[in-house]
Design an enzyme around this catalytic site. Structure first.
Site, PDB file in Angstrom:
ATOM      1  N   ARG A 131       7.684   3.579  -5.155  1.00  0.00           N
ATOM      2  CA  ARG A 131       7.877   2.710  -3.982  1.00  0.00           C
ATOM      3  C   ARG A 131       6.820   1.603  -3.959  1.00  0.00           C
ATOM      4  O   ARG A 131       7.122   0.459  -3.583  1.00  0.00           O
ATOM      5  CB  ARG A 131       7.834   3.524  -2.690  1.00  0.00           C
ATOM      6  N   TYR A 146       0.830  -1.210   0.000  1.00  0.00           N
ATOM      7  CA  TYR A 146       0.000   0.000   0.000  1.00  0.00           C
ATOM      8  C   TYR A 146       0.859   1.253   0.000  1.00  0.00           C
ATOM      9  O   TYR A 146       2.079   1.191   0.195  1.00  0.00           O
ATOM     10  CB  TYR A 146      -0.934  -0.008   1.214  1.00  0.00           C
ATOM     11  N   LYS A 152       6.462  -1.928   1.941  1.00  0.00           N
ATOM     12  CA  LYS A 152       5.287  -1.330   2.584  1.00  0.00           C
ATOM     13  C   LYS A 152       4.131  -2.327   2.458  1.00  0.00           C
ATOM     14  O   LYS A 152       3.245  -2.201   1.601  1.00  0.00           O
ATOM     15  CB  LYS A 152       4.960   0.031   1.953  1.00  0.00           C
ATOM     16  N   HIS A 210      -2.785 -20.897   0.012  1.00  0.00           N
ATOM     17  CA  HIS A 210      -1.578 -20.094   0.143  1.00  0.00           C
ATOM     18  C   HIS A 210      -0.913 -19.795  -1.204  1.00  0.00           C
ATOM     19  O   HIS A 210      -0.443 -18.693  -1.440  1.00  0.00           O
ATOM     20  CB  HIS A 210      -0.567 -20.788   1.071  1.00  0.00           C
ATOM     21  N   ARG A 221      -9.281 -19.265  -0.956  1.00  0.00           N
ATOM     22  CA  ARG A 221      -8.189 -19.130  -0.007  1.00  0.00           C
ATOM     23  C   ARG A 221      -7.274 -20.345   0.034  1.00  0.00           C
ATOM     24  O   ARG A 221      -7.518 -21.309   0.766  1.00  0.00           O
ATOM     25  CB  ARG A 221      -8.757 -18.857   1.400  1.00  0.00           C
ATOM     26  N   LEU A 272      11.365   1.315   6.674  1.00  0.00           N
ATOM     27  CA  LEU A 272      10.712   1.763   5.451  1.00  0.00           C
ATOM     28  C   LEU A 272      11.484   2.986   4.947  1.00  0.00           C
ATOM     29  O   LEU A 272      11.834   3.867   5.737  1.00  0.00           O
ATOM     30  CB  LEU A 272       9.253   2.144   5.728  1.00  0.00           C
ATOM     31  N   GLU A 330      13.038   2.929  13.620  1.00  0.00           N
ATOM     32  CA  GLU A 330      11.982   3.843  13.164  1.00  0.00           C
ATOM     33  C   GLU A 330      10.777   3.670  14.074  1.00  0.00           C
ATOM     34  O   GLU A 330      10.736   2.762  14.900  1.00  0.00           O
ATOM     35  CB  GLU A 330      11.597   3.535  11.718  1.00  0.00           C
TER      36      GLU A 330
HETATM   37  N1  PMP Z   1       8.102   3.890   8.604  1.00  0.00           N
HETATM   38  C1  PMP Z   1       6.955   3.213   8.718  1.00  0.00           C
HETATM   39  C2  PMP Z   1       6.959   1.903   9.433  1.00  0.00           C
HETATM   40  C3  PMP Z   1       5.765   3.747   8.176  1.00  0.00           C
HETATM   41  O1  PMP Z   1       4.617   3.068   8.276  1.00  0.00           O
HETATM   42  C4  PMP Z   1       5.804   5.012   7.548  1.00  0.00           C
HETATM   43  C5  PMP Z   1       4.568   5.670   7.013  1.00  0.00           C
HETATM   44  N2  PMP Z   1       3.747   4.853   6.323  1.00  0.00           N
HETATM   45  C6  PMP Z   1       7.026   5.681   7.452  1.00  0.00           C
HETATM   46  C7  PMP Z   1       8.162   5.087   7.990  1.00  0.00           C
HETATM   47  C8  PMP Z   1       7.120   7.023   6.791  1.00  0.00           C
HETATM   48  O2  PMP Z   1       7.012   6.908   5.379  1.00  0.00           O
HETATM   49  P1  PMP Z   1       6.543   8.130   4.489  1.00  0.00           P
HETATM   50  O3  PMP Z   1       7.401   9.277   4.842  1.00  0.00           O
HETATM   51  O4  PMP Z   1       6.785   7.655   3.097  1.00  0.00           O
HETATM   52  O5  PMP Z   1       5.109   8.382   4.795  1.00  0.00           O
END
Ligand code: PMP
Length: 281
Positions: free
Chosen positions: A51, A32, A145, A101, A99, A201, A177
């Site tokens: 991305r 997403y 993501k 896998h 459903r 991310l 993060e």
């Molecule tokens: N890390 C994680 C785990 C996130 O979920 C997000 C936001 N979705 C970010 C970092 C920040 O990403 P962005 O700046 O692209 O929104």
């Protein structure tokens, strides 16, 4: 007005219905993006869609819309809603199939919502937030993501229940993060953030702020650090599409710097705002 998109059809958001065999629903088998629209213009849309494609590729998923097609769809949806300040949520899953896998032989499923942006109040930003450090229980592919956000959801809920704004993941002594944001610190005038490896991310806001810092001549280092450096920082802040730049003033009860939002965080945020304000004019 908020609107939903399900595989080719635009529907009012409260009337959207997904087939029960959607693999996003059954397996979290998808990826997403969240894109912020300022003054009618999606900010960093191309970067988000690139991305999305990279995340899809990393889970061996073939998307059913190209980037230009998605850009056109987002523009179409925005026009339908008439929203100027909006959040676009875009999700691509491995399709709709019984459903099991194994990957099904069906096209991907693409869904989207476009809703009014839920902005964070300036008051919170001016005060700064308190965060807590937590053990990272996620998998080793956090650069994807993916829809699988269970560890993030649980970490955020526990942090909130304990009175914190956000949980910050630490893996093997390395600060990574937040549950839904990236993290920066400032030490002796140097802006430091964890490197864009598989354990975080690669935030679009993170990349934008690194560019801004370079434009402003703020020295930048992308390097690993532990809780000790973070707690000894002069400033710390979180970044994401929806948070933009959010100063952190306390970590697990320990004051960061002066205990007030830092100067560099404020300056970077002013310049971030200027960037998106320019695109609408
Ligand atoms: N890390 C994680 C785990 C996130 O979920 C997000 C936001 N979705 C970010 C970092 C920040 O990403 P962005 O700046 O692209 O929104």
């Amino acid at each position: 007005m908020a609107i939903g998109f399900i595989n080719g059809e635009w529907i009012p958001v409260d009337q959207t219905v997904l087939p029960i065999d959607e693999r996003g629903h059954n397996f979290g088998d998808g990826v997403y993006e969240v894109i912020r629209v300022y003054q009618g213009v999606p900010f960093k849309m191309r970067e988000h869609l690139v991305r999305l494609e990279q995340s899809a590729e990393a889970i061996l998923l073939t998307m059913n819309y190209s980037i230009p097609e998605l850009e056109a769809l987002i523009a179409e949806g925005l026009e339908k809603t008439g929203l100027q300040e909006a959040a676009v949520y875009l999700q691509v899953t491995r399709g709709i199939a019984k459903r099991v896998h194994l990957f099904p032989d069906v096209p991907a499923s693409t869904t989207m919502t476009i809703r009014p942006a839920a902005d964070i109040s300036d008051k919170i930003r001016e005060q700064g937030v308190h965060v807590t450090l937590v053990d990272d229980e996620r998998w080793k592919n956090c650069f994807i993501k993916s829809l699988n956000l269970l560890p993030n959801v649980i970490a955020k809920q526990k942090a909130t229940d304990a009175g914190f704004y956000e949980a910050v993941f630490v893996r093997d002594g390395v600060v990574l993060e937040g549950s839904s944001c990236n993290l920066f610190l400032v030490k002796d005038g140097v802006l430091i953030t964890p490197p864009a490896n598989r354990f975080i991310l690669h935030g679009i806001t993170r990349a934008t702020l690194l560019d801004i810092a370079k434009e402003l001549g703020v020295p930048v280092e992308e390097k690993e650090f532990g809780p000790d450096l973070l707690l000894a920082a002069d400033e710390a802040f979180l970044t994401s599409t929806s948070m933009e730049v959010m100063p952190v003033v306390k970590i697990d009860g320990r004051q960061i710097g002066s205990g007030q939002p830092g100067e560099i965080a404020r300056k970077l945020h002013r310049n971030y705002r200027a960037k998106y304000q320019q695109i609408g004019v």
